[in-house]
Design a protein around this motif. Sequence first.
Motif, PDB file in Angstrom:
ATOM      1  N   ALA A 232     -21.710  10.327   8.884  1.00  0.00           N
ATOM      2  CA  ALA A 232     -20.385  10.293  10.012  1.00  0.00           C
ATOM      3  C   ALA A 232     -20.791  10.946  11.183  1.00  0.00           C
ATOM      4  O   ALA A 232     -20.384  10.644  12.139  1.00  0.00           O
ATOM      5  CB  ALA A 232     -19.328  11.312   9.208  1.00  0.00           C
ATOM      6  N   LEU A 233     -21.717  11.880  11.319  1.00  0.00           N
ATOM      7  CA  LEU A 233     -22.119  12.509  12.537  1.00  0.00           C
ATOM      8  C   LEU A 233     -23.205  11.556  13.472  1.00  0.00           C
ATOM      9  O   LEU A 233     -22.966  11.427  14.428  1.00  0.00           O
ATOM     10  CB  LEU A 233     -23.115  13.730  12.135  1.00  0.00           C
ATOM     11  CG  LEU A 233     -22.459  14.760  11.401  1.00  0.00           C
ATOM     12  CD1 LEU A 233     -23.305  15.958  11.072  1.00  0.00           C
ATOM     13  CD2 LEU A 233     -21.238  15.576  12.045  1.00  0.00           C
ATOM     14  N   GLU A 234     -23.870  10.666  12.534  1.00  0.00           N
ATOM     15  CA  GLU A 234     -24.578   9.627  13.253  1.00  0.00           C
ATOM     16  C   GLU A 234     -23.884   8.719  13.800  1.00  0.00           C
ATOM     17  O   GLU A 234     -24.132   8.239  15.006  1.00  0.00           O
ATOM     18  CB  GLU A 234     -25.676   9.423  12.330  1.00  0.00           C
ATOM     19  CG  GLU A 234     -26.725  10.136  12.098  1.00  0.00           C
ATOM     20  CD  GLU A 234     -27.798   9.631  10.741  1.00  0.00           C
ATOM     21  OE1 GLU A 234     -27.222   8.588  10.194  1.00  0.00           O
ATOM     22  OE2 GLU A 234     -28.579  10.646  10.421  1.00  0.00           O
ATOM     23  N   ALA A 235     -22.687   8.271  13.116  1.00  0.00           N
ATOM     24  CA  ALA A 235     -21.589   7.151  13.615  1.00  0.00           C
ATOM     25  C   ALA A 235     -21.057   7.701  14.681  1.00  0.00           C
ATOM     26  O   ALA A 235     -20.887   7.001  15.746  1.00  0.00           O
ATOM     27  CB  ALA A 235     -20.781   6.789  12.464  1.00  0.00           C
ATOM     28  N   LEU A 236     -20.745   9.039  14.812  1.00  0.00           N
ATOM     29  CA  LEU A 236     -19.882   9.560  15.983  1.00  0.00           C
ATOM     30  C   LEU A 236     -20.884   9.320  17.174  1.00  0.00           C
ATOM     31  O   LEU A 236     -20.595   9.133  18.210  1.00  0.00           O
ATOM     32  CB  LEU A 236     -19.408  10.927  15.630  1.00  0.00           C
ATOM     33  CG  LEU A 236     -18.686  11.641  16.879  1.00  0.00           C
ATOM     34  CD1 LEU A 236     -17.547  11.071  17.168  1.00  0.00           C
ATOM     35  CD2 LEU A 236     -18.439  13.258  16.558  1.00  0.00           C
ATOM     36  N   THR A 237     -22.219   9.911  17.052  1.00  0.00           N
ATOM     37  CA  THR A 237     -23.145   9.556  18.071  1.00  0.00           C
ATOM     38  C   THR A 237     -23.139   8.176  18.709  1.00  0.00           C
ATOM     39  O   THR A 237     -23.104   8.036  19.932  1.00  0.00           O
ATOM     40  CB  THR A 237     -24.418  10.451  17.714  1.00  0.00           C
ATOM     41  OG1 THR A 237     -24.269  11.507  17.007  1.00  0.00           O
ATOM     42  CG2 THR A 237     -25.370  10.355  18.784  1.00  0.00           C
ATOM     43  N   ALA A 238     -23.220   7.241  17.827  1.00  0.00           N
ATOM     44  CA  ALA A 238     -23.370   5.986  18.315  1.00  0.00           C
ATOM     45  C   ALA A 238     -21.989   5.562  18.868  1.00  0.00           C
ATOM     46  O   ALA A 238     -22.146   4.789  19.942  1.00  0.00           O
ATOM     47  CB  ALA A 238     -23.812   5.041  17.208  1.00  0.00           C
ATOM     48  N   LEU A 239     -20.825   5.756  18.396  1.00  0.00           N
ATOM     49  CA  LEU A 239     -19.497   5.641  19.044  1.00  0.00           C
ATOM     50  C   LEU A 239     -19.607   6.123  20.684  1.00  0.00           C
ATOM     51  O   LEU A 239     -19.176   5.352  21.398  1.00  0.00           O
ATOM     52  CB  LEU A 239     -18.417   6.057  18.152  1.00  0.00           C
ATOM     53  CG  LEU A 239     -17.067   5.899  18.590  1.00  0.00           C
ATOM     54  CD1 LEU A 239     -16.683   4.395  18.816  1.00  0.00           C
ATOM     55  CD2 LEU A 239     -16.083   6.395  17.828  1.00  0.00           C
ATOM     56  N   ARG A 240     -19.844   7.440  20.592  1.00  0.00           N
ATOM     57  CA  ARG A 240     -19.804   8.003  21.902  1.00  0.00           C
ATOM     58  C   ARG A 240     -20.542   7.442  23.007  1.00  0.00           C
ATOM     59  O   ARG A 240     -20.193   7.261  23.950  1.00  0.00           O
ATOM     60  CB  ARG A 240     -20.235   9.579  21.737  1.00  0.00           C
ATOM     61  CG  ARG A 240     -18.922  10.541  21.066  1.00  0.00           C
ATOM     62  CD  ARG A 240     -19.524  11.739  20.913  1.00  0.00           C
ATOM     63  NE  ARG A 240     -19.894  12.523  21.988  1.00  0.00           N
ATOM     64  CZ  ARG A 240     -19.258  12.803  22.818  1.00  0.00           C
ATOM     65  NH1 ARG A 240     -17.982  13.148  22.735  1.00  0.00           N
ATOM     66  NH2 ARG A 240     -19.862  13.727  24.016  1.00  0.00           N
ATOM     67  N   PRO A 244     -17.057   4.410  27.498  1.00  0.00           N
ATOM     68  CA  PRO A 244     -16.960   4.962  28.749  1.00  0.00           C
ATOM     69  C   PRO A 244     -16.772   6.731  28.691  1.00  0.00           C
ATOM     70  O   PRO A 244     -15.964   7.324  27.942  1.00  0.00           O
ATOM     71  CB  PRO A 244     -15.775   4.249  29.675  1.00  0.00           C
ATOM     72  CG  PRO A 244     -15.010   3.920  28.429  1.00  0.00           C
ATOM     73  CD  PRO A 244     -15.776   3.688  27.154  1.00  0.00           C
ATOM     74  N   PRO A 245     -17.160   7.294  29.746  1.00  0.00           N
ATOM     75  CA  PRO A 245     -17.024   8.689  29.605  1.00  0.00           C
ATOM     76  C   PRO A 245     -15.683   9.503  29.331  1.00  0.00           C
ATOM     77  O   PRO A 245     -15.298  10.312  28.777  1.00  0.00           O
ATOM     78  CB  PRO A 245     -17.549   9.407  31.023  1.00  0.00           C
ATOM     79  CG  PRO A 245     -18.668   8.229  31.461  1.00  0.00           C
ATOM     80  CD  PRO A 245     -18.090   6.940  30.850  1.00  0.00           C
ATOM     81  N   GLY A 246     -14.691   8.643  30.094  1.00  0.00           N
ATOM     82  CA  GLY A 246     -13.334   8.996  29.921  1.00  0.00           C
ATOM     83  C   GLY A 246     -12.697   9.100  28.641  1.00  0.00           C
ATOM     84  O   GLY A 246     -11.632   9.834  28.290  1.00  0.00           O
ATOM     85  N   GLN A 247     -13.085   8.166  27.857  1.00  0.00           N
ATOM     86  CA  GLN A 247     -12.490   7.874  26.643  1.00  0.00           C
ATOM     87  C   GLN A 247     -13.476   8.711  25.763  1.00  0.00           C
ATOM     88  O   GLN A 247     -12.764   9.119  24.565  1.00  0.00           O
ATOM     89  CB  GLN A 247     -12.510   6.485  26.184  1.00  0.00           C
ATOM     90  CG  GLN A 247     -11.987   6.053  25.035  1.00  0.00           C
ATOM     91  CD  GLN A 247     -11.993   4.571  24.645  1.00  0.00           C
ATOM     92  OE1 GLN A 247     -12.483   3.722  25.459  1.00  0.00           O
ATOM     93  NE2 GLN A 247     -11.067   3.926  23.765  1.00  0.00           N
TER      94      GLN A 247
END
Length: 405
Positions: A232-240, A244-247
């Motif tokens: 879950a942590l790695e998926a969040l990293t990939a999503l981020r 775009p920075p604003g989102q």
Amino acid sequence: MARVVFLHPDLGIGGAERLVVDAAVALKSRGCSVQIWTAHHDPTHCFPETLDPDLPVVCVGDWLPTSVGGYLHALCAYLRMIYVAVYLIFFSGVEYDVIFCDQVSVCIPVLRLSRHRKKVLFYCHFPDQLLTQRTSALKKLYRAPIDWLEERTTGMADMILVNSQFTAGVFRETFLSLGGVQTDVLYPSLSTSTFDCPPTEEQGLQGLLPEGTSCTFLSLNRYERKKNLGLALEALTALRKSLPPGQRSGVHLVVAGGYDDRVTENVQHYVELKELAARLGLEGCVTFLRSPSDSLKVALLRGSTAVLYTPSREHFGIVPVEAMYCCCPVVAVNSGGPLESVADGETGFLCEPTAEAFSKAMERLLSEPQLRADMGQAGRRRVQDTFSLQAFSDQLHGYILRLTQ
């Protein structure tokens, strides 16, 4: 009126404990006399139903060790359950018609020592021998007699139930000598009373999450390494990285789950996950919660964009069912129980256990609010149709009647 006694090793907070409590409540609602016997029950770390005086919980043998120097957990669990069974049979004076036991089958031969032979129903969540790794020759030697006992004693039950078709297949592959034994599937149910109560902690989410949070993903599982929470942590990293920075700044992950400071792995893995979050640069993007209250859990499910369910080959897993009832889509690994609980593309997404696959599903749910809403409604209907407490109660009561006739 059937008299049923439940035997369970540790009546804490977890999927197995949730099933046992739901089963006891279900049979009680059908007029059965019910007791739960266990080797450990902490009123501050349990499901609230077990505090109801109308659902007696008897705790014996908690003085016995759960490990020896941090080792021999399985052996200690076996000894504790044997003690509970011996106490029930020879010293309690309790009259019963059926014993419902789960997780530890070694107590079944003891139950057979009753003067008037009673029926034993064993519920197999998953073969215990598959829940531990043999990392050394000494561990293999230690587990060999325990594994043999598990298979031998499981076969002594009058009826064996499993929690999914997946577990039924694993049961046959693992216990080769029990190939001719019938196993029926009894899916865990969802006791919806907790989820139907008016929210009491949803306002608290505003203080729990950082200011500016616009999207929350939720990982809900015990703090155990086999749950693969790091995904879950790695998926969040990939999503981020894909946003775009604003989102990106508004996306947050809550990692919540059962935590018991008596369990060394819980303590260690909690620290490991916080260290992983730091290495991934996720400070401020992740909130870790240990043993959240039921009301807070419901508030999280209601308020999350999706639940990330990361275990592979999970035997069933009640979390996806809880999420779907709360109209929360599920992103789960495409193996084990979620193959039967989550309808891929309808109530969520079944993915390969990689950060990239999970992040793509997360991004789609984030960017398509109508899809998210449709999946949420479809999930709730699926739970009502397939995993209702009524269906569970009817099926379980039928098994009890079959054993007592």
